[in-house]
Scaffold this active site. Structure first.
Site, PDB file in Angstrom:
ATOM      1  N   ARG A   1     -58.258  -8.139   9.298  1.00  0.00           N
ATOM      2  CA  ARG A   1     -58.524  -8.364  10.836  1.00  0.00           C
ATOM      3  C   ARG A   1     -59.718  -9.489  11.062  1.00  0.00           C
ATOM      4  O   ARG A   1     -59.684 -10.046  11.846  1.00  0.00           O
ATOM      5  CB  ARG A   1     -58.877  -7.079  11.421  1.00  0.00           C
ATOM      6  CG  ARG A   1     -59.090  -7.255  13.073  1.00  0.00           C
ATOM      7  CD  ARG A   1     -57.908  -7.857  13.737  1.00  0.00           C
ATOM      8  NE  ARG A   1     -58.253  -7.924  15.200  1.00  0.00           N
ATOM      9  CZ  ARG A   1     -58.808  -9.060  15.878  1.00  0.00           C
ATOM     10  NH1 ARG A   1     -59.114 -10.003  15.168  1.00  0.00           N
ATOM     11  NH2 ARG A   1     -58.948  -9.189  17.060  1.00  0.00           N
TER      12      ARG A   1
ATOM     13  N   GLY B   1     -54.985 -17.497  12.713  1.00  0.00           N
ATOM     14  CA  GLY B   1     -53.510 -18.305  13.280  1.00  0.00           C
ATOM     15  C   GLY B   1     -52.503 -18.366  12.404  1.00  0.00           C
ATOM     16  O   GLY B   1     -51.692 -19.232  12.824  1.00  0.00           O
ATOM     17  N   GLU B   2     -52.538 -17.811  11.266  1.00  0.00           N
ATOM     18  CA  GLU B   2     -51.155 -17.758  10.508  1.00  0.00           C
ATOM     19  C   GLU B   2     -50.326 -16.519  10.198  1.00  0.00           C
ATOM     20  O   GLU B   2     -49.797 -16.358   9.120  1.00  0.00           O
ATOM     21  CB  GLU B   2     -51.458 -18.538   9.201  1.00  0.00           C
ATOM     22  CG  GLU B   2     -52.100 -19.958   9.127  1.00  0.00           C
ATOM     23  CD  GLU B   2     -52.280 -20.538   7.831  1.00  0.00           C
ATOM     24  OE1 GLU B   2     -51.819 -21.777   7.677  1.00  0.00           O
ATOM     25  OE2 GLU B   2     -52.986 -20.003   7.021  1.00  0.00           O
TER      26      GLU B   2
ATOM     27  N   ASN C   1     -51.804  -4.289  17.086  1.00  0.00           N
ATOM     28  CA  ASN C   1     -50.529  -4.546  17.711  1.00  0.00           C
ATOM     29  C   ASN C   1     -49.367  -4.922  16.747  1.00  0.00           C
ATOM     30  O   ASN C   1     -49.609  -5.570  15.838  1.00  0.00           O
ATOM     31  CB  ASN C   1     -50.511  -6.022  18.633  1.00  0.00           C
ATOM     32  CG  ASN C   1     -49.601  -6.168  19.300  1.00  0.00           C
ATOM     33  OD1 ASN C   1     -48.642  -5.439  19.313  1.00  0.00           O
ATOM     34  ND2 ASN C   1     -49.095  -7.672  19.378  1.00  0.00           N
ATOM     35  N   PRO C   2     -48.263  -3.707  16.909  1.00  0.00           N
ATOM     36  CA  PRO C   2     -47.154  -3.844  16.002  1.00  0.00           C
ATOM     37  C   PRO C   2     -46.084  -4.440  16.586  1.00  0.00           C
ATOM     38  O   PRO C   2     -45.009  -4.796  15.748  1.00  0.00           O
ATOM     39  CB  PRO C   2     -46.919  -2.179  16.064  1.00  0.00           C
ATOM     40  CG  PRO C   2     -47.125  -1.856  17.348  1.00  0.00           C
ATOM     41  CD  PRO C   2     -48.486  -2.781  17.960  1.00  0.00           C
ATOM     42  N   LEU C   3     -46.329  -5.259  17.562  1.00  0.00           N
ATOM     43  CA  LEU C   3     -45.065  -5.959  18.192  1.00  0.00           C
ATOM     44  C   LEU C   3     -44.679  -7.170  17.461  1.00  0.00           C
ATOM     45  O   LEU C   3     -43.712  -7.679  17.481  1.00  0.00           O
ATOM     46  CB  LEU C   3     -45.423  -6.199  19.670  1.00  0.00           C
ATOM     47  CG  LEU C   3     -45.619  -5.082  20.337  1.00  0.00           C
ATOM     48  CD1 LEU C   3     -45.717  -5.497  22.031  1.00  0.00           C
ATOM     49  CD2 LEU C   3     -44.222  -4.163  20.527  1.00  0.00           C
ATOM     50  N   GLU C   4     -45.743  -7.920  16.931  1.00  0.00           N
ATOM     51  CA  GLU C   4     -45.341  -9.102  15.996  1.00  0.00           C
ATOM     52  C   GLU C   4     -44.649  -8.821  14.918  1.00  0.00           C
ATOM     53  O   GLU C   4     -43.562  -9.616  14.767  1.00  0.00           O
ATOM     54  CB  GLU C   4     -46.777  -9.734  15.837  1.00  0.00           C
ATOM     55  CG  GLU C   4     -47.313 -10.781  17.017  1.00  0.00           C
ATOM     56  CD  GLU C   4     -48.481 -11.620  16.450  1.00  0.00           C
ATOM     57  OE1 GLU C   4     -49.038 -11.257  15.481  1.00  0.00           O
ATOM     58  OE2 GLU C   4     -48.708 -12.511  17.540  1.00  0.00           O
TER      59      GLU C   4
ATOM     60  N   GLU D   1     -55.731 -10.889  23.048  1.00  0.00           N
ATOM     61  CA  GLU D   1     -55.475 -11.199  24.555  1.00  0.00           C
ATOM     62  C   GLU D   1     -55.265 -12.664  25.049  1.00  0.00           C
ATOM     63  O   GLU D   1     -54.358 -12.839  25.961  1.00  0.00           O
ATOM     64  CB  GLU D   1     -56.955 -10.802  25.113  1.00  0.00           C
ATOM     65  CG  GLU D   1     -57.163  -9.176  25.010  1.00  0.00           C
ATOM     66  CD  GLU D   1     -58.017  -8.925  24.002  1.00  0.00           C
ATOM     67  OE1 GLU D   1     -57.920  -9.950  23.223  1.00  0.00           O
ATOM     68  OE2 GLU D   1     -58.698  -7.863  23.885  1.00  0.00           O
TER      69      GLU D   1
END
Length: 441
Positions: A271, A312-313, A337-340, A68
Protein backbone atom coordinates in the site's frame (compact mmCIF):
# COMPACT_ATOMS: atom_id res chain seq x y z
CA UNK A 1 -25.81 23.99 26.38
CA UNK A 2 -24.68 21.62 23.60
CA UNK A 3 -24.50 24.53 21.14
CA UNK A 4 -22.31 26.51 23.52
CA UNK A 5 -20.08 23.48 24.10
CA UNK A 6 -19.68 22.94 20.36
CA UNK A 7 -18.82 26.60 19.86
CA UNK A 8 -16.25 26.48 22.64
CA UNK A 9 -14.72 23.28 21.25
CA UNK A 10 -14.43 24.67 17.73
CA UNK A 11 -12.95 27.92 19.05
CA UNK A 12 -10.40 25.89 20.98
CA UNK A 13 -9.62 23.87 17.86
CA UNK A 14 -9.07 27.08 15.89
CA UNK A 15 -6.66 28.49 18.46
CA UNK A 16 -4.89 25.16 18.84
CA UNK A 17 -4.09 25.30 15.12
CA UNK A 18 -2.59 28.76 15.60
CA UNK A 19 -0.50 27.58 18.55
CA UNK A 20 0.77 24.51 16.71
CA UNK A 21 1.59 26.40 13.52
CA UNK A 22 5.39 26.35 14.09
CA UNK A 23 5.26 22.57 14.60
CA UNK A 24 3.08 22.13 11.51
CA UNK A 25 5.70 23.87 9.42
CA UNK A 26 8.29 21.42 10.72
CA UNK A 27 5.94 18.49 10.10
CA UNK A 28 5.42 19.51 6.47
CA UNK A 29 9.16 19.96 6.03
CA UNK A 30 9.71 16.41 7.31
CA UNK A 31 7.05 15.06 4.96
CA UNK A 32 8.76 16.91 2.11
CA UNK A 33 12.07 15.24 2.96
CA UNK A 34 10.32 11.87 2.81
CA UNK A 35 8.79 12.63 -0.57
CA UNK A 36 5.23 12.93 0.77
CA UNK A 37 4.94 16.64 -0.03
CA UNK A 38 5.78 18.46 -3.26
CA UNK A 39 8.52 20.90 -2.32
CA UNK A 40 7.77 23.23 -5.25
CA UNK A 41 4.10 23.44 -4.32
CA UNK A 42 4.18 23.43 -0.52
CA UNK A 43 2.70 26.95 -0.39
CA UNK A 44 -0.58 25.49 -1.62
CA UNK A 45 -0.94 23.78 1.77
CA UNK A 46 -1.17 27.26 3.28
CA UNK A 47 -3.93 28.27 0.89
CA UNK A 48 -1.82 30.09 -1.72
CA UNK A 49 -3.05 29.46 -5.25
CA UNK A 50 -0.82 27.72 -7.74
CA UNK A 51 -2.95 28.85 -10.69
CA UNK A 52 -5.41 31.57 -11.66
CA UNK A 53 -9.12 31.17 -11.13
CA UNK A 54 -10.96 30.98 -14.46
CA UNK A 55 -14.06 33.08 -15.07
CA UNK A 56 -17.40 31.39 -14.59
CA UNK A 57 -18.88 28.83 -12.21
CA UNK A 58 -16.46 26.60 -10.37
CA UNK A 59 -16.85 23.46 -8.24
CA UNK A 60 -14.31 22.50 -5.61
CA UNK A 61 -13.79 18.73 -5.40
CA UNK A 62 -11.72 17.26 -2.58
CA UNK A 63 -10.44 13.68 -2.51
CA UNK A 64 -7.89 12.81 0.16
CA UNK A 65 -5.82 10.09 -1.48
CA UNK A 66 -5.60 7.76 -4.48
CA UNK A 67 -8.70 5.65 -3.85
CA UNK A 68 -10.99 8.61 -3.30
CA UNK A 69 -9.48 10.44 -6.28
CA UNK A 70 -10.10 7.53 -8.65
CA UNK A 71 -13.66 7.22 -7.32
CA UNK A 72 -14.62 10.83 -8.10
CA UNK A 73 -12.93 11.08 -11.51
CA UNK A 74 -16.07 10.04 -13.48
CA UNK A 75 -18.08 12.61 -11.49
CA UNK A 76 -15.48 15.28 -12.17
CA UNK A 77 -15.64 14.47 -15.90
CA UNK A 78 -19.42 14.85 -15.85
CA UNK A 79 -19.17 18.28 -14.22
CA UNK A 80 -16.53 19.38 -16.72
CA UNK A 81 -18.68 18.08 -19.59
CA UNK A 82 -21.28 20.65 -18.54
CA UNK A 83 -18.76 23.47 -18.95
CA UNK A 84 -18.24 24.01 -15.22
CA UNK A 85 -14.68 24.61 -14.04
CA UNK A 86 -13.21 22.28 -11.42
CA UNK A 87 -10.47 22.76 -8.87
CA UNK A 88 -9.59 19.34 -7.48
CA UNK A 89 -7.63 19.13 -4.23
CA UNK A 90 -5.84 16.08 -2.89
CA UNK A 91 -3.58 15.48 0.07
CA UNK A 92 -0.84 13.26 -1.34
CA UNK A 93 1.73 13.41 -4.12
CA UNK A 94 0.57 10.03 -5.40
CA UNK A 95 -3.00 11.23 -5.85
CA UNK A 96 -1.66 14.35 -7.57
CA UNK A 97 0.04 12.09 -10.11
CA UNK A 98 -3.21 10.20 -10.67
CA UNK A 99 -5.00 13.50 -11.37
CA UNK A 100 -2.30 14.51 -13.85
CA UNK A 101 -2.38 11.14 -15.63
CA UNK A 102 -6.16 10.75 -15.86
CA UNK A 103 -7.50 14.30 -16.04
CA UNK A 104 -4.56 16.31 -17.36
CA UNK A 105 -5.30 19.99 -17.83
CA UNK A 106 -9.08 19.54 -17.86
CA UNK A 107 -9.07 20.42 -14.15
CA UNK A 108 -6.97 22.62 -11.88
CA UNK A 109 -5.19 20.51 -9.29
CA UNK A 110 -4.19 22.02 -5.95
CA UNK A 111 -2.98 20.49 -2.72
CA UNK A 112 -5.66 20.79 -0.05
CA UNK A 113 -5.11 23.66 2.39
CA UNK A 114 -4.36 22.80 5.98
CA UNK A 115 -7.38 23.00 8.26
CA UNK A 116 -6.17 26.30 9.68
CA UNK A 117 -8.25 29.47 9.58
CA UNK A 118 -5.83 31.56 7.54
CA UNK A 119 -5.12 28.76 5.04
CA UNK A 120 -8.77 27.89 4.44
CA UNK A 121 -9.81 31.55 4.20
CA UNK A 122 -7.01 32.32 1.75
CA UNK A 123 -7.99 29.32 -0.40
CA UNK A 124 -11.68 30.28 -0.48
CA UNK A 125 -10.91 33.97 -1.10
CA UNK A 126 -8.99 32.94 -4.21
CA UNK A 127 -11.21 30.27 -5.70
CA UNK A 128 -14.72 31.41 -4.65
CA UNK A 129 -16.27 27.96 -5.32
CA UNK A 130 -19.97 27.84 -6.07
CA UNK A 131 -20.17 24.31 -4.66
CA UNK A 132 -17.89 22.06 -2.60
CA UNK A 133 -18.02 18.29 -3.18
CA UNK A 134 -16.10 16.18 -0.67
CA UNK A 135 -15.36 12.47 -1.12
CA UNK A 136 -16.08 9.72 1.41
CA UNK A 137 -15.27 10.78 4.99
CA UNK A 138 -13.14 13.92 4.87
CA UNK A 139 -14.48 15.99 7.77
CA UNK A 140 -12.31 19.04 8.50
CA UNK A 141 -13.99 21.25 11.14
CA UNK A 142 -12.66 24.68 10.18
CA UNK A 143 -13.12 24.05 6.48
CA UNK A 144 -16.73 22.97 7.01
CA UNK A 145 -17.51 25.92 9.27
CA UNK A 146 -15.90 28.42 6.89
CA UNK A 147 -17.84 27.05 3.92
CA UNK A 148 -21.00 27.23 6.00
CA UNK A 149 -20.37 30.84 7.04
CA UNK A 150 -19.93 31.77 3.37
CA UNK A 151 -23.15 29.94 2.41
CA UNK A 152 -21.30 27.69 -0.04
CA UNK A 153 -23.22 24.41 -0.39
CA UNK A 154 -21.12 21.41 0.59
CA UNK A 155 -22.03 17.88 -0.43
CA UNK A 156 -20.42 14.65 0.77
CA UNK A 157 -20.38 12.01 -1.99
CA UNK A 158 -19.56 8.31 -1.74
CA UNK A 159 -19.92 8.89 1.98
CA UNK A 160 -18.91 6.25 4.45
CA UNK A 161 -18.20 6.07 8.18
CA UNK A 162 -16.04 3.26 9.54
CA UNK A 163 -16.96 1.62 12.86
CA UNK A 164 -14.15 3.48 14.62
CA UNK A 165 -14.97 6.88 13.11
CA UNK A 166 -18.68 6.53 13.85
CA UNK A 167 -17.97 5.54 17.47
CA UNK A 168 -15.66 8.54 17.87
CA UNK A 169 -18.30 10.98 16.59
CA UNK A 170 -21.02 9.40 18.73
CA UNK A 171 -19.02 10.27 21.82
CA UNK A 172 -19.23 13.94 20.79
CA UNK A 173 -22.81 14.40 19.54
CA UNK A 174 -22.76 18.14 20.24
CA UNK A 175 -19.79 18.55 17.92
CA UNK A 176 -21.21 16.21 15.27
CA UNK A 177 -24.45 18.20 15.16
CA UNK A 178 -22.58 21.50 14.79
CA UNK A 179 -20.51 20.18 11.88
CA UNK A 180 -22.79 17.82 9.97
CA UNK A 181 -25.61 20.38 9.85
CA UNK A 182 -23.37 22.32 7.44
CA UNK A 183 -23.71 19.58 4.83
CA UNK A 184 -26.36 20.42 2.27
CA UNK A 185 -26.54 16.75 1.23
CA UNK A 186 -24.89 13.44 2.04
CA UNK A 187 -24.83 10.77 -0.67
CA UNK A 188 -23.83 7.59 1.16
CA UNK A 189 -22.39 4.32 -0.12
CA UNK A 190 -24.79 2.07 1.82
CA UNK A 191 -27.87 2.08 4.03
CA UNK A 192 -25.64 1.46 7.06
CA UNK A 193 -23.54 4.52 6.23
CA UNK A 194 -26.67 6.58 5.56
CA UNK A 195 -28.18 5.74 8.94
CA UNK A 196 -24.92 6.62 10.66
CA UNK A 197 -24.83 10.04 9.00
CA UNK A 198 -28.45 10.65 10.01
CA UNK A 199 -27.63 9.69 13.59
CA UNK A 200 -24.88 12.30 13.61
CA UNK A 201 -27.24 15.03 12.44
CA UNK A 202 -26.79 15.09 8.66
CA UNK A 203 -29.91 15.82 6.60
CA UNK A 204 -30.85 15.08 3.89
CA UNK A 205 -29.11 11.76 3.27
CA UNK A 206 -29.54 9.48 0.24
CA UNK A 207 -27.89 6.21 -0.85
CA UNK A 208 -26.11 5.84 -4.18
CA UNK A 209 -23.92 2.76 -3.86
CA UNK A 210 -20.14 2.85 -4.21
CA UNK A 211 -18.70 5.18 -6.87
CA UNK A 212 -15.61 2.97 -7.07
CA UNK A 213 -17.70 0.38 -8.92
CA UNK A 214 -18.47 2.86 -11.69
CA UNK A 215 -14.85 3.79 -12.35
CA UNK A 216 -12.98 2.59 -15.41
CA UNK A 217 -10.77 -0.46 -15.05
CA UNK A 218 -7.29 0.67 -13.97
CA UNK A 219 -5.08 1.36 -16.98
CA UNK A 220 -1.94 -0.54 -17.92
CA UNK A 221 0.86 -0.58 -20.48
CA UNK A 222 0.17 -3.48 -22.85
CA UNK A 223 3.77 -3.78 -24.00
CA UNK A 224 5.04 -3.99 -20.40
CA UNK A 225 2.44 -6.61 -19.54
CA UNK A 226 3.35 -8.71 -22.56
CA UNK A 227 7.04 -8.56 -21.58
CA UNK A 228 6.36 -9.74 -18.04
CA UNK A 229 3.98 -12.50 -19.14
CA UNK A 230 6.63 -13.79 -21.54
CA UNK A 231 9.16 -13.83 -18.69
CA UNK A 232 6.75 -15.65 -16.37
CA UNK A 233 5.89 -18.27 -18.96
CA UNK A 234 3.85 -21.13 -17.49
CA UNK A 235 4.60 -20.36 -13.85
CA UNK A 236 1.48 -19.95 -11.69
CA UNK A 237 1.15 -16.55 -10.03
CA UNK A 238 -0.79 -14.95 -7.22
CA UNK A 239 -0.77 -11.39 -5.92
CA UNK A 240 -0.90 -9.83 -2.46
CA UNK A 241 -1.99 -6.22 -3.02
CA UNK A 242 -2.40 -3.16 -0.83
CA UNK A 243 -0.40 -4.92 1.86
CA UNK A 244 0.50 -3.52 5.27
CA UNK A 245 3.27 -4.48 7.67
CA UNK A 246 3.30 -8.19 8.42
CA UNK A 247 1.34 -9.14 5.32
CA UNK A 248 4.39 -9.09 3.05
CA UNK A 249 6.09 -11.59 5.38
CA UNK A 250 2.95 -13.73 5.25
CA UNK A 251 3.07 -13.62 1.44
CA UNK A 252 6.73 -14.66 1.58
CA UNK A 253 5.80 -17.60 3.81
CA UNK A 254 3.20 -18.67 1.23
CA UNK A 255 5.88 -18.51 -1.46
CA UNK A 256 8.26 -20.67 0.57
CA UNK A 257 5.52 -23.21 1.21
CA UNK A 258 4.18 -23.48 -2.35
CA UNK A 259 7.07 -22.89 -4.72
CA UNK A 260 8.54 -26.42 -4.33
CA UNK A 261 5.17 -27.90 -5.39
CA UNK A 262 3.80 -25.30 -7.78
CA UNK A 263 6.81 -23.33 -9.08
CA UNK A 264 4.97 -20.29 -7.79
CA UNK A 265 5.74 -16.59 -8.41
CA UNK A 266 4.41 -14.21 -5.77
CA UNK A 267 3.53 -10.60 -6.69
CA UNK A 268 3.49 -8.15 -3.78
CA UNK A 269 2.12 -4.62 -4.17
CA UNK A 270 2.49 -2.72 -0.86
CA UNK A 271 0.00 0.00 0.00
CA UNK A 272 2.91 2.32 0.74
CA UNK A 273 5.75 1.80 -1.77
CA UNK A 274 8.15 3.84 0.37
CA UNK A 275 8.37 0.73 2.60
CA UNK A 276 9.77 -1.32 -0.30
CA UNK A 277 13.40 -1.31 0.85
CA UNK A 278 12.39 -2.70 4.24
CA UNK A 279 10.07 -5.23 2.59
CA UNK A 280 12.84 -6.44 0.29
CA UNK A 281 15.20 -6.80 3.24
CA UNK A 282 12.65 -8.90 5.14
CA UNK A 283 11.99 -11.17 2.15
CA UNK A 284 15.71 -11.55 1.42
CA UNK A 285 16.32 -12.59 5.04
CA UNK A 286 13.70 -15.30 4.49
CA UNK A 287 15.84 -16.66 1.65
CA UNK A 288 13.67 -15.30 -1.16
CA UNK A 289 14.96 -13.70 -4.35
CA UNK A 290 13.20 -10.40 -5.05
CA UNK A 291 12.76 -8.57 -8.36
CA UNK A 292 11.53 -4.97 -8.28
CA UNK A 293 9.50 -3.06 -10.81
CA UNK A 294 11.40 0.19 -10.21
CA UNK A 295 14.70 -1.53 -11.02
CA UNK A 296 13.36 -3.13 -14.18
CA UNK A 297 14.48 -6.55 -12.92
CA UNK A 298 13.82 -9.51 -15.19
CA UNK A 299 11.48 -12.20 -13.83
CA UNK A 300 13.87 -15.09 -14.23
CA UNK A 301 12.82 -18.61 -13.12
CA UNK A 302 14.70 -18.25 -9.82
CA UNK A 303 12.83 -15.07 -8.82
CA UNK A 304 10.45 -15.76 -5.93
CA UNK A 305 8.80 -12.38 -5.44
CA UNK A 306 8.02 -9.58 -7.88
CA UNK A 307 7.74 -6.42 -5.77
CA UNK A 308 5.41 -3.91 -7.40
CA UNK A 309 6.94 -0.84 -5.82
CA UNK A 310 5.22 1.76 -8.02
CA UNK A 311 2.11 3.90 -7.85
CA UNK A 312 -0.66 3.84 -10.45
CA UNK A 313 0.14 0.43 -11.97
CA UNK A 314 -2.37 -1.77 -10.18
CA UNK A 315 -3.93 -2.48 -13.56
CA UNK A 316 -0.64 -4.06 -14.63
CA UNK A 317 -0.14 -6.20 -11.53
CA UNK A 318 -3.70 -7.50 -11.39
CA UNK A 319 -3.57 -8.55 -15.03
CA UNK A 320 -0.59 -10.78 -14.24
CA UNK A 321 -2.64 -13.18 -12.10
CA UNK A 322 -6.07 -14.68 -11.38
CA UNK A 323 -5.69 -15.11 -7.61
CA UNK A 324 -5.46 -12.07 -5.36
CA UNK A 325 -5.18 -11.45 -1.63
CA UNK A 326 -6.34 -7.95 -0.63
CA UNK A 327 -4.36 -6.57 2.29
CA UNK A 328 -4.85 -4.46 5.39
CA UNK A 329 -7.08 -7.30 6.45
CA UNK A 330 -4.90 -9.99 8.04
CA UNK A 331 -2.65 -8.10 10.48
CA UNK A 332 -4.01 -4.57 10.04
CA UNK A 333 -7.52 -3.19 10.47
CA UNK A 334 -10.03 -1.82 7.98
CA UNK A 335 -9.36 -3.66 4.73
CA UNK A 336 -8.76 -2.25 1.25
CA UNK A 337 -10.98 -1.97 -1.81
CA UNK A 338 -11.68 -5.45 -3.33
CA UNK A 339 -13.61 -4.14 -6.34
CA UNK A 340 -10.65 -3.57 -8.67
CA UNK A 341 -9.42 -7.19 -8.48
CA UNK A 342 -13.00 -8.42 -8.90
CA UNK A 343 -13.42 -6.14 -11.92
CA UNK A 344 -10.19 -7.41 -13.50
CA UNK A 345 -10.92 -11.11 -13.12
CA UNK A 346 -9.33 -12.28 -9.88
CA UNK A 347 -10.58 -14.79 -7.33
CA UNK A 348 -10.29 -12.88 -4.04
CA UNK A 349 -8.86 -13.90 -0.67
CA UNK A 350 -8.88 -11.59 2.34
CA UNK A 351 -8.37 -11.50 6.05
CA UNK A 352 -11.38 -10.81 8.24
CA UNK A 353 -10.59 -7.22 9.23
CA UNK A 354 -12.50 -5.48 6.42
CA UNK A 355 -14.72 -3.09 8.36
CA UNK A 356 -14.13 -0.15 6.01
CA UNK A 357 -15.36 -2.14 3.00
CA UNK A 358 -17.95 -4.31 4.73
CA UNK A 359 -20.72 -3.82 2.18
CA UNK A 360 -18.48 -4.70 -0.79
CA UNK A 361 -17.10 -7.81 0.89
CA UNK A 362 -20.55 -8.97 1.98
CA UNK A 363 -21.80 -8.77 -1.60
CA UNK A 364 -18.73 -10.50 -3.03
CA UNK A 365 -18.77 -13.25 -0.38
CA UNK A 366 -22.52 -13.81 -0.79
CA UNK A 367 -22.02 -14.38 -4.53
CA UNK A 368 -19.09 -16.69 -3.89
CA UNK A 369 -16.34 -14.50 -5.33
CA UNK A 370 -14.41 -13.76 -2.11
CA UNK A 371 -13.16 -16.03 0.67
CA UNK A 372 -11.90 -15.04 4.11
CA UNK A 373 -8.77 -16.52 5.68
CA UNK A 374 -7.85 -16.48 9.38
CA UNK A 375 -4.07 -16.70 9.24
CA UNK A 376 -1.02 -17.30 7.05
CA UNK A 377 -1.50 -21.07 6.97
CA UNK A 378 -5.08 -20.70 5.75
CA UNK A 379 -3.92 -18.15 3.17
CA UNK A 380 -1.36 -20.63 1.80
CA UNK A 381 -4.02 -23.34 1.58
CA UNK A 382 -6.40 -20.96 -0.18
CA UNK A 383 -3.81 -19.91 -2.75
CA UNK A 384 -2.79 -23.52 -3.40
CA UNK A 385 -6.41 -24.64 -3.78
CA UNK A 386 -7.37 -21.88 -6.21
CA UNK A 387 -4.26 -22.30 -8.34
CA UNK A 388 -4.92 -26.01 -8.71
CA UNK A 389 -8.71 -25.91 -9.19
CA UNK A 390 -9.46 -24.05 -12.39
CA UNK A 391 -13.22 -24.68 -12.22
CA UNK A 392 -13.51 -23.12 -8.78
CA UNK A 393 -11.19 -20.25 -9.71
CA UNK A 394 -13.23 -19.56 -12.84
CA UNK A 395 -16.49 -19.71 -10.86
CA UNK A 396 -15.20 -17.14 -8.35
CA UNK A 397 -13.90 -14.86 -11.10
CA UNK A 398 -17.20 -14.88 -12.97
CA UNK A 399 -19.15 -14.32 -9.75
CA UNK A 400 -16.95 -11.32 -8.92
CA UNK A 401 -17.45 -9.72 -12.30
CA UNK A 402 -21.19 -10.31 -12.08
CA UNK A 403 -21.26 -8.75 -8.61
CA UNK A 404 -19.44 -5.65 -9.84
CA UNK A 405 -21.93 -5.36 -12.71
CA UNK A 406 -24.86 -5.63 -10.28
CA UNK A 407 -23.37 -2.92 -8.04
CA UNK A 408 -23.02 -0.36 -10.83
CA UNK A 409 -25.27 2.69 -10.91
CA UNK A 410 -23.73 4.83 -8.19
CA UNK A 411 -22.54 7.47 -10.66
CA UNK A 412 -26.01 7.99 -12.15
CA UNK A 413 -27.58 8.13 -8.67
CA UNK A 414 -24.96 10.62 -7.47
CA UNK A 415 -25.43 12.90 -10.48
CA UNK A 416 -29.21 12.82 -9.94
CA UNK A 417 -28.73 13.82 -6.30
CA UNK A 418 -26.41 16.67 -7.31
CA UNK A 419 -28.69 18.07 -10.03
CA UNK A 420 -30.27 20.80 -7.85
CA UNK A 421 -26.76 22.16 -7.23
CA UNK A 422 -25.15 21.51 -10.63
CA UNK A 423 -27.98 22.45 -13.00
CA UNK A 424 -27.95 26.19 -12.11
CA UNK A 425 -24.17 26.21 -12.61
CA UNK A 426 -24.60 24.49 -15.98
CA UNK A 427 -27.00 27.24 -17.10
CA UNK A 428 -24.64 29.91 -15.79
CA UNK A 429 -21.70 28.34 -17.66
CA UNK A 430 -23.67 28.29 -20.92
CA UNK A 431 -24.78 31.90 -20.54
CA UNK A 432 -21.29 33.21 -19.76
CA UNK A 433 -19.95 33.18 -23.37
CA UNK A 434 -23.01 35.11 -24.53
CA UNK A 435 -22.58 37.70 -21.80
CA UNK A 436 -18.88 38.11 -22.63
CA UNK A 437 -19.74 38.49 -26.34
CA UNK A 438 -22.24 41.25 -25.55
CA UNK A 439 -19.69 43.07 -23.42
CA UNK A 440 -17.14 42.94 -26.24
CA UNK A 441 -19.69 44.43 -28.65
Amino acid sequence: MSSALAKATLTGYRWLGVALYPLIRGYLALRTMRGKEDRSRRRERYGYAGAERPAGPLVWFHAASVGETIAVIPLVREVRRRGIHVVLTTGTTTSARVVAERLGDTVIHQYVPLDLQFAVSRFLDTWHPDLAIIAESEIWPLTMMELGSRHIPQVLVNGRLSDRTFARWKKRPFLADALFENLALVIAQSEVDAERFRTLGALPVMVSGNLKVDTDAPPYDGAVLDTYLAQIGKRPTWAAISTFEGEEKAAGTVQLALKPRDGLLTIIVPRHPERSDAIEATLTEMGLKVARRTRGDVLTPDVDVFLGDTIGEMGLYLRMTEVCFVGRSLFAQGGQNPLEPAMLGCAILSGGNVQNFRDSYQRLAKNGSARMVRDTEMLAKGVHYLLNNEDMRRTMIEAGQETVHEMRGALAATIKGLEPYINPLTVKARLLPRQQSRLQQ
